[in-house]
Write a protein that holds these residues in place. Structure first.
Motif, PDB file in Angstrom:
ATOM      1  N   UNK A  18       0.751  -1.197  -0.167  1.00 58.18           N
ATOM      2  CA  UNK A  18      -0.020   0.046  -0.073  1.00 58.18           C
ATOM      3  C   UNK A  18       1.007   1.200   0.144  1.00 58.18           C
ATOM      4  N   UNK A  19       0.906   2.010  -1.064  1.00 56.01           N
ATOM      5  CA  UNK A  19       1.550   3.375  -1.271  1.00 56.01           C
ATOM      6  C   UNK A  19       3.045   2.872  -1.459  1.00 56.01           C
ATOM      7  N   UNK A  20       3.324   1.889  -1.944  1.00 52.42           N
ATOM      8  CA  UNK A  20       4.442   1.287  -2.522  1.00 52.42           C
ATOM      9  C   UNK A  20       5.557   0.942  -0.937  1.00 52.42           C
ATOM     10  N   UNK A  21       4.626   0.631   0.091  1.00 52.52           N
ATOM     11  CA  UNK A  21       5.412  -0.101   1.256  1.00 52.52           C
ATOM     12  C   UNK A  21       4.506  -1.272   1.628  1.00 52.52           C
ATOM     13  N   UNK A  22       5.212  -2.184   2.277  1.00 56.93           N
ATOM     14  CA  UNK A  22       4.636  -3.372   2.441  1.00 56.93           C
ATOM     15  C   UNK A  22       3.976  -3.113   4.172  1.00 56.93           C
ATOM     16  N   UNK A  23       2.679  -3.444   3.732  1.00 54.44           N
ATOM     17  CA  UNK A  23       1.974  -3.165   5.086  1.00 54.44           C
ATOM     18  C   UNK A  23       1.672  -4.473   5.978  1.00 54.44           C
ATOM     19  N   UNK A  24       1.923  -5.729   5.433  1.00 57.50           N
ATOM     20  CA  UNK A  24       1.344  -6.942   5.984  1.00 57.50           C
ATOM     21  C   UNK A  24       2.235  -8.124   5.329  1.00 57.50           C
ATOM     22  N   UNK A 323       4.821   3.403  13.396  1.00 53.69           N
ATOM     23  CA  UNK A 323       4.464   2.185  14.313  1.00 53.69           C
ATOM     24  C   UNK A 323       3.279   1.376  13.923  1.00 53.69           C
ATOM     25  N   UNK A 324       2.343   1.830  13.705  1.00 53.47           N
ATOM     26  CA  UNK A 324       1.157   1.175  13.081  1.00 53.47           C
ATOM     27  C   UNK A 324       1.350   0.125  12.045  1.00 53.47           C
ATOM     28  N   UNK A 326       4.584  -0.996  11.055  1.00 55.85           N
ATOM     29  CA  UNK A 326       5.608  -1.708  11.924  1.00 55.85           C
ATOM     30  C   UNK A 326       4.998  -2.950  12.724  1.00 55.85           C
ATOM     31  N   UNK A 327       3.914  -2.545  13.408  1.00 55.91           N
ATOM     32  CA  UNK A 327       3.399  -3.710  14.180  1.00 55.91           C
ATOM     33  C   UNK A 327       2.802  -4.526  13.226  1.00 55.91           C
ATOM     34  N   UNK A 328       1.936  -4.188  12.481  1.00 57.66           N
ATOM     35  CA  UNK A 328       1.635  -5.250  11.288  1.00 57.66           C
ATOM     36  C   UNK A 328       2.381  -5.925  10.664  1.00 57.66           C
ATOM     37  N   UNK A 329       3.387  -5.331  10.052  1.00 59.41           N
ATOM     38  CA  UNK A 329       4.355  -5.919   9.222  1.00 59.41           C
ATOM     39  C   UNK A 329       5.219  -7.137  10.110  1.00 59.41           C
ATOM     40  N   UNK A 330       5.475  -6.443  11.435  1.00 63.78           N
ATOM     41  CA  UNK A 330       6.530  -7.664  12.187  1.00 63.78           C
ATOM     42  C   UNK A 330       5.611  -8.334  12.859  1.00 63.78           C
ATOM     43  N   UNK A 331       4.115  -8.261  12.729  1.00 63.84           N
ATOM     44  CA  UNK A 331       3.205  -9.105  13.754  1.00 63.84           C
ATOM     45  C   UNK A 331       3.363  -8.940  14.986  1.00 63.84           C
ATOM     46  N   UNK A 332       3.917  -8.041  15.781  1.00 64.61           N
ATOM     47  CA  UNK A 332       4.032  -7.734  17.068  1.00 64.61           C
ATOM     48  C   UNK A 332       2.711  -7.840  17.875  1.00 64.61           C
ATOM     49  N   UNK A 333       2.583  -8.715  18.985  1.00 57.78           N
ATOM     50  CA  UNK A 333       1.474  -8.906  19.613  1.00 57.78           C
ATOM     51  C   UNK A 333       1.825  -9.010  21.090  1.00 57.78           C
ATOM     52  N   UNK A 361      -6.358   1.593  13.244  1.00 56.47           N
ATOM     53  CA  UNK A 361      -7.756   1.370  12.891  1.00 56.47           C
ATOM     54  C   UNK A 361      -7.859   0.227  11.905  1.00 56.47           C
ATOM     55  N   UNK A 362      -7.386   0.195  10.789  1.00 57.77           N
ATOM     56  CA  UNK A 362      -6.873  -0.642   9.636  1.00 57.77           C
ATOM     57  C   UNK A 362      -6.252  -2.069  10.128  1.00 57.77           C
ATOM     58  N   UNK A 363      -6.024  -2.226  11.377  1.00 56.78           N
ATOM     59  CA  UNK A 363      -5.308  -3.365  11.821  1.00 56.78           C
ATOM     60  C   UNK A 363      -6.364  -4.492  12.206  1.00 56.78           C
ATOM     61  N   UNK A 364      -6.377  -5.711  11.512  1.00 56.33           N
ATOM     62  CA  UNK A 364      -7.280  -6.974  11.900  1.00 56.33           C
ATOM     63  C   UNK A 364      -7.216  -7.286  13.201  1.00 56.33           C
ATOM     64  N   UNK A 365      -5.903  -7.043  13.703  1.00 60.71           N
ATOM     65  CA  UNK A 365      -5.573  -7.734  15.069  1.00 60.71           C
ATOM     66  C   UNK A 365      -6.113  -6.696  16.198  1.00 60.71           C
TER      67      UNK A 365
END
Length: 646
Positions: A18-24, A323-324, A326-333, A361-365
């Motif tokens: 999304x916008x030339x960046x990996x989101x997930x 940060x939002x 990176x949380x999705x990309x790294x799947x930090x929980x 808001x767009x994070x499914x986790x």
């Protein structure tokens, strides 16, 4: 904004751009994956933690199930201790909630769920639930009424966000597929023997499209032509048989691999690093720990704002957006603590929290911001969904063991200097270095603690190597051994007295025997006498030739170690071995040297025995007294011989 999906089915990895960046990243690896359904067996019940361990086929780790997740596995419907709700060796139909991490096994649940494209079937659930992201009230009412009408008896339904605006026929078709899947699982559970895997999403492309595909996706690239056909087929099934519109589906045909071409591997490598750069010049540091993940925000080199307040607010706003992602990309929980740059204005704090909530808001986790603490720390939680990027692609450093630091001990430099020596000293020599006290060779002839000189006789000469070895093993004489060996290296050759008092080399100048053989052969009487002595002395001894350079001889002499260790051979009785030390540049093969020594009747009277003191050359001249030679004469003769050999 339009999205792109890159699918590497061969590696079971997909990336959402999304916008030339990996989101997930979507990765399906490992023996136990989220949503896998197993028929297991209860191994043991632990009342102290209100949990049980279930065997699902992993020989190393059992699955973990808490009392709150038992669901239909309960033996009693009323509240009771877990020992009354479960019993060992009980069959258990369970589903993986969390994949195994570290030494922990997978987290299991008895509440089975089957996800579909538009619905989630809950065979042991109740009622109807709708996704929170469906915001239009009329659409929520329509979907709720439809779900109530089509819900199977005794089961529950969850309407997913993708069902918004979809036709009723497509939703009903999705439910029928889920019901058939559940019937198949029940049939296998009744006939199979635990532990066994009953259901898994083996179609990776279907899983990616089901979880990621939406109306804002305009490009899908896959690494195989067969994958293109399957993508079209899935999208047609979800669109009521119509071909998907507005979506470009392509097969990657470039020579460079798909993950390298779209820089997915590069993004993974960057995500494993703790530092993330911000567009304005600031940066954030992400440090995961066992208990929580800590994120620190720094302004870095960003100083373009007019005031310090604007600089801080701008940097924090950029950091919140990154940060939002990176949380999705790294799947930090789990628990996450963010240390933003301190802001004095309460208005700026609320503005930052509002922007941060919108970015999450767009994070499914479903991340949940807990509060802004008194220290200015933002605390939030994020649901764990599978393994994070560190567990999937990270590997513990074999040098530091994951500490990130190398110990620099005081004695480390000295130890490294010894290990990096140009001459590889054997381990036994290094051990002996701790107990041997080298003595400087200022006393050439004898020291106070050296072994006494024994007059030569045939019997004594034959037993001399054994006595010398015994003396070498005595710690009291090791210092004298070192001094005598240093003296022998300076003289280089042991001398043999002939009848006229002249000295001839016997060991280091063995090559000269060929040149002087005629002179020895002309004197039959001396030849016979020398041969008899050699035969008498070497009859019971095993002769070994060792080649050492001058530097090696120096090291072995300082350490007091016998050169016999370089022969790479074990001897039953080392005392019966006669060792000859020769310079490396003058060395001959052992077989050749032995042959020449026997043909020319090498009249050697001085053996370089293993771990023995220097034995002064002695020879009986017609049974008369022994000849001696002082140090100055020896040095003079040594210089004469070395100049002759050169």
């Amino acid at each position: 904004m339009p999205k792109q999906i890159i699918i590497a089915e061969q590696h079971h990895l997909a990336a959402v751009f999304w916008e030339e960046h990996i989101q997930e990243l979507i990765v399906a690896t490992g023996n136990q994956q989220v949503s896998d359904i197993y028929l297991g067996s209860v191994e043991n019940v632990i009342p102290g933690i209100d949990a049980a361990f279930v065997n699902i086929g992993d020989a190393e780790r059992n699955g973990f199930i808490h009392v709150s997740d038992l669901g239909p596995l309960r033996l009693k419907k009323t509240a009771a201790a877990i020992t009354e709700l479960l019993e060992p060796h009980q069959k258990a139909l369970v589903q993986v909630m969390k994949e195994p991490t570290g030494n922990k096994g997978p987290r299991l649940t008895g509440n089975i769920t089957l996800p579909g494209r538009y619905l989630v079937l809950m065979p042991y659930g109740k009622g109807v639930k709708l996704s929170r992201r469906i915001s239009v009230e009329n659409e929520r009412s329509r979907l709720r009424a439809l779900a109530i009408l089509i819900k199977p008896p005794g089961m529950g339904l969850l309407v997913r966000t993708e069902a918004e605006g979809k036709a009723e026929e497509a939703i009903i078709e999705d439910l029928e597929f889920l019901q058939k899947q559940w019937e198949s699982i029940q049939y296998q559970a009744n006939s199979a023997k635990p532990p066994i895997l009953l259901n898994r999403d083996d179609d990776f492309i279907q899983r990616v499209l089901r979880d990621v595909y939406s109306a804002d996706v305009n490009t899908i690239v896959v690494d195989s032509p067969a994958g293109v056909k399957r993508i079209r087929q899935h999208l047609m099934n979800w669109s009521g048989g119509r071909s998907p519109q507005g979506v470009f589906i392509d097969h990657h045909q470039e020579q460079q691999p798909i993950l390298e071409y779209y820089r997915v591997n590069a993004a993974i490598r960057e995500a494993l690093k703790p530092r993330v750069e911000l567009p304005s010049g600031g940066y954030i540091i992400i440090e995961p720990t066992e208990a929580l993940t800590v994120i620190d925000v720094n302004s870095g080199s960003f100083t373009r704002s007019a005031t310090a307040r604007e600089t801080v607010l701008w940097t924090n706003t950029e950091a919140a957006t990154e940060i939002a992602r990176q949380l999705r990309l790294r799947n930090i929980g789990g628990v996450i603590v963010v240390d933003f740059i301190d802001m004095d204005s309460r208005r700026d704090q609320l503005k930052l929290l509002e922007h941060f909530t919108k970015a999450l808001k767009g994070d499914k986790a479903r991340p949940q911001i807990a509060q802004l603490s008194e220290l200015g720390l933002v605390e939030l939680t994020r649901k764990r969904q599978g393994k994070n990027i560190y567990e999937l692609f990270g590997q513990t450093c074999h040098t530091c063991g994951g500490l990130g630091q190398l110990a620099n001990l005081p004695a480390k430099a000295e130890a490294e200097a010894i290990e990096s020596s140009p001459i590889a000293v054997p381990a036994i020599a290094r051990e002996s270095a701790n107990s041997v006290r080298p003595i400087l060779p200022n006393s050439v002839e004898r020291s106070d603690r050296s072994a006494p000189v024994v007059e030569s006789s045939p019997d004594l000469d034959r037993d001399r190597p054994a006595r010398q070895l015994e003396l070498a093993t005595n710690d009291r004489d090791l210092g004298d051994i070192n001094g005598s060996r240093r003296r022998r290296r300076r003289s280089k050759d042991l001398l043999i007295k002939d009848e006229s008092g002249e000295a001839e080399t016997s060991e280091a100048n063995i090559n000269n025997l060929d040149r002087d053989s005629d002179r020895y052969n002309n004197n039959d009487e001396r030849k016979s006498r020398l041969q008899s002595r050699v035969r008498g002395e070497e009859a019971d001894l095993e002769t070994v030739f060792v080649e050492l350079s001058e530097l090696e001889q120096e090291i072995y002499a300082l350490l007091g170690v016998s050169p016999i260790i370089n022969t790479q051979k074990e001897y039953k009785d080392p005392k019966s071995v006669l060792v000859y030390v020769r310079a490396a540049e003058e060395a001959l093969p052992v077989a050749t040297a032995a042959s020449k020594a026997s043909n020319t009747t090498d009249a050697t009277d001085n053996e370089t025995a293993s771990n023995s003191p220097t034995v002064e050359s002695k020879e009986e001249n017609n049974g008369s007294a022994e000849d001696t030679e002082d140090t100055s004469d020896r040095r003079r003769r040594r210089r004469r011989r070395s100049s002759a050999t050169k």
